[in-house]
Each structure stands twice: as C-alpha cells, then as structure tokens.
Write an enzyme that holds these catalytic residues in place. Structure first.
Site, short mmCIF file in Angstrom:
data_model
loop_
_atom_site.label_atom_id
_atom_site.label_comp_id
_atom_site.label_asym_id
_atom_site.label_seq_id
_atom_site.Cartn_x
_atom_site.Cartn_y
_atom_site.Cartn_z
N ARG A 135 16.72 1.15 -15.14
CA ARG A 135 17.90 0.68 -14.43
C ARG A 135 18.93 0.15 -15.42
O ARG A 135 18.58 -0.41 -16.46
CB ARG A 135 17.54 -0.42 -13.42
N TYR A 156 17.64 8.42 -13.29
CA TYR A 156 16.46 7.54 -13.26
C TYR A 156 16.27 6.86 -11.89
O TYR A 156 17.25 6.39 -11.28
CB TYR A 156 16.57 6.47 -14.36
N LYS A 188 16.28 0.59 -4.47
CA LYS A 188 16.90 -0.70 -4.76
C LYS A 188 18.31 -0.82 -4.16
O LYS A 188 18.69 -1.88 -3.66
CB LYS A 188 16.93 -0.94 -6.27
N HIS A 220 12.27 -8.33 -2.84
CA HIS A 220 11.57 -7.53 -3.86
C HIS A 220 10.11 -7.98 -3.88
O HIS A 220 9.67 -8.65 -4.82
CB HIS A 220 12.25 -7.78 -5.22
N SER A 247 10.62 -7.02 -11.97
CA SER A 247 10.22 -5.66 -12.32
C SER A 247 9.22 -5.69 -13.48
O SER A 247 9.41 -6.43 -14.44
CB SER A 247 11.45 -4.86 -12.71
N ALA A 248 8.19 -4.86 -13.33
CA ALA A 248 7.13 -4.75 -14.34
C ALA A 248 6.41 -6.07 -14.60
O ALA A 248 6.02 -6.37 -15.72
CB ALA A 248 7.67 -4.14 -15.64
N CYS A 249 6.22 -6.87 -13.54
CA CYS A 249 5.50 -8.14 -13.66
C CYS A 249 4.31 -8.23 -12.72
O CYS A 249 3.82 -9.33 -12.44
CB CYS A 249 6.44 -9.30 -13.44
N GLY A 250 3.84 -7.09 -12.20
CA GLY A 250 2.53 -7.11 -11.55
C GLY A 250 2.47 -6.93 -10.05
O GLY A 250 1.40 -7.13 -9.47
N ASP A 284 6.58 -2.98 -3.49
CA ASP A 284 7.86 -3.28 -4.16
C ASP A 284 8.88 -3.97 -3.26
O ASP A 284 9.62 -4.80 -3.74
CB ASP A 284 8.46 -1.99 -4.72
N ARG A 297 6.90 6.12 -15.46
CA ARG A 297 6.57 5.87 -14.06
C ARG A 297 5.81 7.02 -13.43
O ARG A 297 5.99 8.18 -13.80
CB ARG A 297 7.87 5.69 -13.26
N GLY A 310 -7.98 -7.90 -11.23
CA GLY A 310 -8.93 -8.23 -10.15
C GLY A 310 -9.26 -9.72 -10.08
O GLY A 310 -9.56 -10.26 -9.00
N GLU A 311 -9.19 -10.40 -11.23
CA GLU A 311 -9.51 -11.84 -11.24
C GLU A 311 -8.44 -12.65 -10.51
O GLU A 311 -8.67 -13.80 -10.14
CB GLU A 311 -9.67 -12.35 -12.68
P1 GTP Z 1 8.08 -2.67 -10.79
O1 GTP Z 1 7.58 -1.39 -10.26
O2 GTP Z 1 8.97 -2.52 -11.98
O3 GTP Z 1 8.74 -3.52 -9.76
O4 GTP Z 1 6.82 -3.46 -11.43
P2 GTP Z 1 5.61 -4.25 -10.76
O5 GTP Z 1 6.01 -5.65 -10.46
O6 GTP Z 1 5.02 -3.48 -9.64
O7 GTP Z 1 4.58 -4.35 -11.98
P3 GTP Z 1 3.18 -3.58 -12.21
O8 GTP Z 1 2.13 -4.01 -11.21
O9 GTP Z 1 3.44 -2.14 -12.31
O10 GTP Z 1 2.76 -4.18 -13.63
C1 GTP Z 1 3.59 -4.06 -14.76
C2 GTP Z 1 2.79 -4.25 -16.01
O11 GTP Z 1 2.15 -5.53 -15.99
C3 GTP Z 1 1.69 -3.21 -16.17
O12 GTP Z 1 1.64 -2.79 -17.49
C4 GTP Z 1 0.45 -3.96 -15.78
O13 GTP Z 1 -0.69 -3.45 -16.43
C5 GTP Z 1 0.76 -5.40 -16.20
N1 GTP Z 1 0.06 -6.38 -15.32
C6 GTP Z 1 -0.01 -6.36 -13.98
N2 GTP Z 1 -0.77 -7.37 -13.50
C7 GTP Z 1 -1.19 -8.07 -14.59
C8 GTP Z 1 -2.02 -9.23 -14.76
O14 GTP Z 1 -2.54 -9.82 -13.81
N3 GTP Z 1 -2.21 -9.65 -16.05
C9 GTP Z 1 -1.67 -9.00 -17.11
N4 GTP Z 1 -1.91 -9.49 -18.32
N5 GTP Z 1 -0.90 -7.90 -16.99
C10 GTP Z 1 -0.66 -7.44 -15.74
C1 SPV Z 2 12.00 -1.98 -10.59
O1 SPV Z 2 12.64 -1.86 -11.66
O2 SPV Z 2 11.87 -3.09 -10.00
C2 SPV Z 2 11.33 -0.81 -9.98
C3 SPV Z 2 11.64 0.51 -10.51
O3 SPV Z 2 10.61 -0.97 -9.01
S1 SPV Z 2 13.19 1.07 -9.96
O4 SPV Z 2 13.01 1.96 -8.85
O5 SPV Z 2 13.80 1.78 -11.06
O6 SPV Z 2 14.01 -0.04 -9.55
MN MN Z 3 10.36 -3.12 -8.45
#
Ligand code: GTP
Ligand code: SPV
Ligand code: MN
Length: 609
Positions: free
Chosen positions: A81, A223, A232, A252, A274-277, A299, A391, A518-519
């Site tokens: 994005r 993208y 989004k 979100h 985003s990308a935080c789990g 999401d 992705r 899982g924890e």
């Molecule tokens: P978007 O799709 O961007 O919105 O991301 P998201 O919030 O769905 O994040 P996602 O679950 O795809 O996780 C993003 C990254 O964080 C990945 O590389 C995961 O492996 C890592 N991750 C997710 N959960 C955990 C966790 O509990 N601990 C750690 N250390 N890393 C995690």
């Molecule tokens: C994010 O960035 O929060 C995503 C991927 O879920 S996107 O669809 O590009 O926004």
């Molecule tokens: Mn997202």
C-alpha cells in the site's frame, strides 16, 4: 466527458440506468478496446487466468501440489500500500483530519480525469459487480469496480462475492440499491503493436476516497490494498464514514470463535496493524487442552448493535489476503491447509523448480528457486527469496476451521475486543481496560513498529489508532468521538470488554519474550476468565494485568522470570510514552474528545514522576 473514439464492444450490460450511465461515461473517458461484465462463472475464471498466463503475469503452478493456483511477481516498485499517495478527499479539509492526505475533490478529480483519459487504450475494461458482506443482508453493501487489470479481476473473484447474482440483485432493487462506484486503472495504456509487460502499472499513483460521495478512484497500482477496491478502500475508508453517519463500526479486525473446555462459545474481535498477527490469531490452534478456535474473519469487521443490545460483527470479505513469510505448519497450520486446497494466487513469493512456491519461514527450503525479482535464488544467495509483504490470496471457505456463523448475515455477538501492536519494549503481554472509555483510550494511543505492508521505513514506532491509521475515512479525532459515543449509547454490561495485547516484546538478546502463535491461546483464556470473573489481575497505572499465577503457563517453555518480564509494567518506560501520547493528541485540537484527555491526565497522575 466526451471522446471521439468509437464505442468499445461490450460483453454484458445492465438494466440499471445509473450504473449503465456511469460505465458508459468511464468507457468514453478511458477508451478501452472492449468492455466485459464479470459474471463469476467458472468458465470466466479459466478465461481470465489463461489470459494472465499468456501475458506472463501468472505462472500456473504444479497441478498436483497446487491445483488451480498461480504465481505472480509484481513490478518491484508495486509491492505494498502507498500511504503517501492515499487521499481522503472530503469536501471540507477539516473532515479529513490530521492523519490523512487531503486535496479538494474538484482539484483531485481534475488531475485524475487527465490521468484516466485514454488510460485503458489497448486493454479490456472489466465491470465487477460485488457485494461486501452478504447478498441477503438487510441492506446489502454493493460495489461496482471498474478495472483494466485481469489480476484484479482474478483476485476480486477470490476476495469478494462477485458477478451476475450480485448484479441481478442490484437491478431488482433499482435506484434504491446502494453501491459504491470504484474506478481502478493500472495507468498503462497499450498503443497498437506495443508489447505488454508482465505487471503493468504506473509510477504515478493515486488511491483516492471521496467520503461524501462514497466513491473511490484508484490509479497506477496493481497491488492488493491499492487495487482490490472492495477491501481497504471500501470496507474501511468509505465504510468508516458510513458507520459514523449510521452508528456502527467498520474496523481493521479479525473475528474468531473461541470454544472453552466447558463448550461455552465466545466471539472475539482483534485489531492489530498490518502484518501484526491478525490472520495468525484468527486461525489459531490452541496449545492448551480443551480449547478450540474457529475462524470468522482475518482482516475486517463490521459491527452493529443487535436488538438485544449486543455488538454483532460480520466479516465483509470472501477470501484471505495473507502475509506469506512466516506462515508454516507450526505457526499457522490452518493457513497451510487452506492453501493446500488450491484455487489461490501467490504474489511476490519465490517460485520453486517443481512449480511450487516458497517463502522465508516455510518448511522444505529449496536448494534453488526463482526469487520474487525473477533472479536465481539459493539458500546462500544472501537475499530474501520473497518480498516481506508477499501475499497469498485464497478463498476463505477453504479454511478447515471456518465457523458456520460465517454465513449468517446477522454476524456474531462480540464478548471481547483486543487491540495490539508490535512493540519491542514497554507494552505488556496483555492489559485489560477498566471500561469502554479507557479501552477507547488504549485503542486511540495504540502504537506499533511499521511493517512492510506499506511502502516506507520498517520498524519505526508510530501511533496507529485502533490499527486504523491508514484506513480511517474521516477526521481521526471525530473517529475517537464516534467510539466514545458508541459506548455511551450502549448498555455497558453488554459491551465487549477491551484488552491490549503485545506478542512482540523482546528480551535483552533481542529474542521474542513470548512464543506467540498457538501459545496466544493462553492469553485468550485469561481474557475469557476475566470476562467470567474467574481470573485474578493486578491493577497497574495502565490497567489490569494478569498476576503470574492467573495466566495458564502449564507446559509452556518459559521461566517464571520470563513470564514476569512479558507481563511487566515498568513505570519508567511508560513515563517515556507520555510525551509521545501528548504530541499525538495535540494533533487533533478541538476534535479530541475530552474523555481521552481525562484518561491521559489520569494515566500521568498514576505514573507520577
Ligand atoms: P495484514 O494482512 O497485513 O493485515 O496482516 P495480519 O495482521 O493479518 O498479520 P499476519 O497474521 O499475517 O502476521 C504477520 C507476520 O507476523 C507474519 O510473518 C507472522 O508470522 C508474524 N506473527 C503473527 N503472529 C505472531 C506472534 O504471535 N508472534 C510472533 N513473533 N510473530 C507473529
Ligand atoms: C493490510 O495491509 O492491512 C492488508 C493487505 O491487509 S492490503 O490488502 O494490501 O491492505
Ligand atoms: Mn490488513
């Protein structure tokens, strides 16, 4: 908007006069060779994916291991994005607020109309009728995306309910159907005889929302979040403005169903940037005996009050657009099982020599692969095989733990809302808010290290309110006020309880203090036991934190000191947050609800100096 180019040939059409007029107007401006209405048929999937393979955008994967699945590598500049190219073009600048980019709607339209003129020359213009949420919802949330990208067509078919069934319903409802017109172009016209590239796009990009008109204009990127406009742009930016006007929430957030050993069911929503789990938590496999998780969404959550006064959440999406790196049998077995069923698109991962895909963190590292940049890759090449924001795009109904309630347009009643982010320090594993307003304060001050999901620097701490910083379609100060109002108008005993989590705290050696994945079920269990009044907590200046004994650490490979460190509230560290929060709140001026200032003053007083 007139043009002397002859009208394009068309496949399909509509009896809906306003929609037909808009499609004609866009075709006249953008001058595609053909116009094609998307039906959603299986044959259409074959045609579109064949076309993508012929164009070199898609590589068909090994049918045995990855049935009906495709690999794509984007232009190396079009991978995430683009927040600095994303605009909220409200009529009045103050309605855009201090966290969004703004331009006057007329000015933006003039710029983009110039860009759109002739931009589909040599291409097919696709018209994709879609609905976010259920087609049989009380008020279906329709959209129509126009795009000149086959990649977008294929991806939208996975991510949203699309095609003739949706168009039929729009036509039945006639002028009373509410739909969001969403215009997308790659900005890459083809002159006669010009050879196409595998990933057409334009270095000039605009991702624009007009919140009052409820329309979207996007230009220059292929993208996901920039181009799949139901996601989004509609379901968060436009929908958040609708939600403010109509008294609901567009967030979100993932949605999960948690079943206790006593067979009690709870629904939890969680907002992480985003990308935080989110995807990982949504599909979690609990490590503690007797607990089960089922998935509802990974999401986006739309939440409205039901007649019983509870807050009900639906997932408006139809697919998963997940971060590939880090996904494996151990961290997210249910994502691996979902993908194993095929019907998926992988973008910017590595292509293996046997027609499969690989990414950092996946099992069975290949000895050789083609990287996302199209280069030879080996384990010692010293480069990433996959872009950190690579992705997978896969149908949600392939998820083996999808909850039955996913198909219920009324949604599920939420018991707990979690906010969370990536913080190496300061923020404990889990904190419970005292009440809704305190929870709103936690959300409004949420902080996280930036990730590769957006173009820009990675690992910088920023405030990301409710994990919505790039997605609030209006003034974020007013958005905080909306959250406060939602709580004020509700029966407090029926509101979800709010918690703040951090899976990403580090030890002195830089390793994660908490094993995560899982924890994290141990934290969910504590959350539920708090709601049930069964678990103990210590009151700290920032909220209620588990006593070490109240968190189930049975069988966990952690020393009591490590658990203590994960849960620690260090007043020194928190005092250092205060100036950052003050600076953040100062941005909002009068739009900041006084209740949040009161919360901040209370926190300061409790922390002392
Ligand atoms: P978007 O799709 O961007 O919105 O991301 P998201 O919030 O769905 O994040 P996602 O679950 O795809 O996780 C993003 C990254 O964080 C990945 O590389 C995961 O492996 C890592 N991750 C997710 N959960 C955990 C966790 O509990 N601990 C750690 N250390 N890393 C995690
Ligand atoms: C994010 O960035 O929060 C995503 C991927 O879920 S996107 O669809 O590009 O926004
Ligand atoms: Mn997202």
């Amino acid at each position: 908007m007139t043009t002397d180019t002859p009208a394009a040939t068309a496949t399909g059409g509509t009896t809906h006069a306003a929609l037909a007029a808009w499609v004609d107007e866009v075709a006249a401006l953008t001058t595609p060779d053909r116009v094609q209405w998307i039906t959603g048929s299986p044959q259409e999937w074959t045609e579109v994916t064949d076309k993508l393979v012929a164009a070199g955008t898609f590589t068909r994967l090994n049918e045995q291991t990855h049935p009906n699945s495709f690999y794509a590598a984007s232009d190396p500049t079009d991978v995430a994005r683009v927040e600095d190219r994303t605009f909220i073009c409200s009529v009045d600048e103050k309605d855009c607020g201090p966290t969004n980019n703004w331009m006057a709607p007329d000015e933006m339209k003039a710029i983009m109309t110039d860009l759109y003129r002739g931009c589909m020359t040599g291409r097919t213009m696709y018209v994709i009728p879609f609905v976010m949420g259920h087609l049989n919802a009380e008020k279906p949330m329709f959209g129509v995306e126009i795009t000149d990208s086959e990649y977008v067509v294929a991806s939208m078919r996975v991510m949203a309910r699309c095609g003739s069934k949706v168009l039929d319903r729009i036509e039945e409802l006639g002028e009373s159907a509410r739909y969001v017109p969403a215009l997308h172009s790659l900005g890459a016209p083809l002159q006669p005889g010009e050879k196409d590239v595998a990933w057409p796009c334009n270095q000039t990009k605009y991702i624009v929302q007009f919140p009052e008109e409820r329309t979207i204009w996007s230009y220059g990127s292929g993208y996901g979040g920039n181009a799949l406009l139901g996601k989004k742009c509609y379901s968060l930016r436009i929908a958040s403005a609708m939600a403010r006007d109509e008294g609901w929430l567009a967030e979100h957030m993932l949605i999960l169903k948690l079943i206790s050993p006593e067979q009690q069911t709870y629904y939890v929503a969680a907002a992480f940037p985003s990308a935080c789990g989110k995807t990982n938590l949504a599909m979690l496999e609990p490590t503690i005996p007797g607990w089960r998780v089922e998935t509802l969404g990974d999401d986006i959550a739309w939440m409205r009050f039901g007649d019983d006064g509870r807050l009900y959440a639906v997932n408006p999406e139809f697919g998963l657009f997940g971060v590939a790196p880090g996904t494996n049998e151990k961290t997210n077995p249910n994502a691996i099982r979902t993908l194993a069923k095929g019907n998926s698109v992988y973008t910017n991962v590595a292509l293996t020599d046997d027609g499969g895909v690989w990414w950092e963190g996946l099992e069975n590292e290949p000895q050789h692969a083609t990287s996302w940049k199209g280069e030879d890759w080996t384990p010692d090449s010293g480069e990433l095989s996959s872009h950190p924001n690579s992705r997978y795009c896969t149908p949600i109904d392939q998820c083996p733990i999808l909850a039955d309630e996913y198909d219920d347009p009324r949604g599920v009643p939420i018991s707990a809302i979690l906010f969370g982010g990536r913080r190496k320090t300061t923020v404990p594993l889990v904190t419970e808010a005292r009440d809704w307003v305190h929870g709103t304060f936690m959300g409004a001050t949420l902080s996280s290290e930036t990730t590769a999901a957006a173009v820009g620097q990675v690992g910088v701490v920023r405030r990301d309110p409710m994990a919505m910083l790039p997605f609030i379609g209006y003034n974020a100060g007013d958005y905080f006020g909306h959250w406060i109002n939602v709580g004020k108008d509700a029966d407090a005993s029926k509101l979800p309880k709010i918690f703040y989590v951090n899976w990403f705290r580090r030890d002195e050696d830089g390793g994660f203090l908490w094993p995560g994945f899982g924890e994290n079920s141990r934290v969910l269990k504590w959350v539920i036991e708090r709601i049930e009044g069964k678990a103990a907590a210590v009151e700290t200046p920032i909220g209620h934190v588990p006593t070490p004994e109240s968190l189930d650490i049975d069988g966990l490979d952690m020393t009591p000191e490590q658990v203590e460190a994960a849960l620690r509230v260090d007043p020194q560290e928190w005092r250092a947050e205060i100036p950052q929060i003050e600076e953040w709140f100062a941005k909002f001026g009068d739009a900041l609800p006084t209740q949040l200032q009161v919360e901040l003053d209370g926190l300061k007083a409790r922390l002392g100096d």
